[in-house]
Design a protein around this motif. Structure first.
Motif, PDB file in Angstrom:
ATOM      1  N   TYR A 124      -2.500  -3.112  -1.048  1.00  0.00           N
ATOM      2  CA  TYR A 124      -2.623  -2.888  -2.480  1.00  0.00           C
ATOM      3  C   TYR A 124      -2.312  -4.212  -3.143  1.00  0.00           C
ATOM      4  CZ  TYR A 124      -2.071  -1.134  -7.189  1.00  0.00           C
ATOM      5  OH  TYR A 124      -2.222  -0.930  -8.532  1.00  0.00           O
TER       6      TYR A 124
ATOM      7  N   CYS B 144       0.836  -1.202   0.000  1.00  0.00           N
ATOM      8  CA  CYS B 144       0.000   0.000   0.000  1.00  0.00           C
ATOM      9  C   CYS B 144       0.871   1.253   0.000  1.00  0.00           C
ATOM     10  CB  CYS B 144      -0.932  -0.022   1.209  1.00  0.00           C
ATOM     11  SG  CYS B 144      -1.956   1.441   1.385  1.00  0.00           S
TER      12      CYS B 144
ATOM     13  N   GLN C  10      -7.293  -2.385  -1.202  1.00  0.00           N
ATOM     14  CA  GLN C  10      -8.374  -3.146  -0.584  1.00  0.00           C
ATOM     15  C   GLN C  10      -8.116  -3.294   0.902  1.00  0.00           C
ATOM     16  OE1 GLN C  10      -8.436  -6.980  -2.523  1.00  0.00           O
ATOM     17  NE2 GLN C  10      -7.109  -7.889  -1.014  1.00  0.00           N
TER      18      GLN C  10
ATOM     19  N   CYS D  32     -14.194 -10.876  -3.421  1.00  0.00           N
ATOM     20  CA  CYS D  32     -13.291  -9.873  -3.990  1.00  0.00           C
ATOM     21  C   CYS D  32     -12.876  -8.819  -2.972  1.00  0.00           C
ATOM     22  CB  CYS D  32     -13.915  -9.217  -5.217  1.00  0.00           C
ATOM     23  SG  CYS D  32     -15.382  -8.246  -4.869  1.00  0.00           S
ATOM     24  N   LYS D  33     -13.367  -8.934  -1.743  1.00  0.00           N
ATOM     25  CA  LYS D  33     -13.022  -8.049  -0.632  1.00  0.00           C
ATOM     26  C   LYS D  33     -13.393  -6.592  -0.884  1.00  0.00           C
ATOM     27  CE  LYS D  33      -9.412 -10.868   1.387  1.00  0.00           C
ATOM     28  NZ  LYS D  33      -8.129 -10.887   2.028  1.00  0.00           N
ATOM     29  N   SER D  34     -14.423  -6.350  -1.685  1.00  0.00           N
ATOM     30  CA  SER D  34     -14.865  -4.976  -1.895  1.00  0.00           C
ATOM     31  C   SER D  34     -16.078  -4.638  -1.034  1.00  0.00           C
ATOM     32  CB  SER D  34     -15.169  -4.723  -3.368  1.00  0.00           C
ATOM     33  OG  SER D  34     -16.268  -5.516  -3.774  1.00  0.00           O
TER      34      SER D  34
ATOM     35  N   ALA E  91      -5.789  -2.947  -7.210  1.00  0.00           N
ATOM     36  CA  ALA E  91      -6.582  -2.016  -6.412  1.00  0.00           C
ATOM     37  C   ALA E  91      -6.146  -2.008  -4.958  1.00  0.00           C
ATOM     38  CB  ALA E  91      -8.055  -2.408  -6.481  1.00  0.00           C
TER      39      ALA E  91
ATOM     40  N   GLN F 159     -19.791  -1.372   1.442  1.00  0.00           N
ATOM     41  CA  GLN F 159     -18.658  -1.507   0.533  1.00  0.00           C
ATOM     42  C   GLN F 159     -17.582  -0.475   0.845  1.00  0.00           C
ATOM     43  OE1 GLN F 159     -20.197  -1.171  -3.410  1.00  0.00           O
ATOM     44  NE2 GLN F 159     -20.966   0.891  -3.148  1.00  0.00           N
ATOM     45  N   TYR F 160     -16.348  -0.880   0.580  1.00  0.00           N
ATOM     46  CA  TYR F 160     -15.199  -0.007   0.771  1.00  0.00           C
ATOM     47  C   TYR F 160     -15.066   0.888  -0.452  1.00  0.00           C
ATOM     48  CZ  TYR F 160     -13.961  -3.659   4.158  1.00  0.00           C
ATOM     49  OH  TYR F 160     -13.964  -4.559   5.189  1.00  0.00           O
TER      50      TYR F 160
END
Length: 159
Positions: free
Chosen positions: A129, A57, A139, A152-154, A137, A89-90
């Motif tokens: 990241y 990150c 996350q 997808c950890k979103s 992305a 959602q993030y």
């Protein structure tokens, strides 16, 4: 259509509306600080609630700041929005300003900013990241405030 299903659909449609109104009202309240007493901000001490940034990150943020002059001095902002396949959602974006209610976390000169409402959903989380075949992305890699989420950890379900 069963009443439970219709209530669920109604709730799913109204949640983003109410979440945006709460954020908007909170920001309006924060901007009129003359009506509110000011409290000293706590000293930045490491705690279990602090949000951590991984090496990936920090590296990616430094790359963005170095290669794009419009990204120089940008902050990574993490916010939580209603929606997503798991409830919340993030949302990551590059920002150049902070608000009075923001919590700022820094590592090696890279700053991560989280507003007060979103912070309650990500206390103690780790931001990473990731680079995959289909996307690259930022996350949230781990979130102690989540009880589940999508693959997808979103998005995630809050405790």
């Amino acid at each position: 259509m069963s009443s439970a299903l219709s209530r669920s659909l109604l709730l799913h449609r109204l949640t983003p509306f109410f979440a945006s109104r709460i954020r908007q009202n909170h920001r309006l309240l924060s901007s009129s600080s003359s009506a509110l007493p000011e409290f000293p901000s706590p000293s930045p001490s490491p705690s279990v609630d602090a949000i951590q940034m991984t090496d990936n990150c920090v590296r990616r943020m430094k790359e963005l700041q170095a290669t794009d002059t419009s990204s120089e001095g940008k902050l990574l902002r993490l916010s939580i929005e209603a929606g997503g396949c798991s409830g919340f959602q993030y949302n990551f974006l590059l920002d150049d300003k902070t608000n009075s209610d923001d919590r700022i976390f820094e590592r090696d000169g890279v700053k991560l900013v989280v507003d007060k409402i979103s912070f309650d959903f990500v206390k103690g989380a780790t931001v990473d990241y990731v680079e995959e075949l289909i996307r690259s992305a930022f996350q949230v890699a781990t979130n102690p405030s989540a009880v589940g989420g999508c693959s997808c950890k979103s998005s995630f379900m809050a405790k």
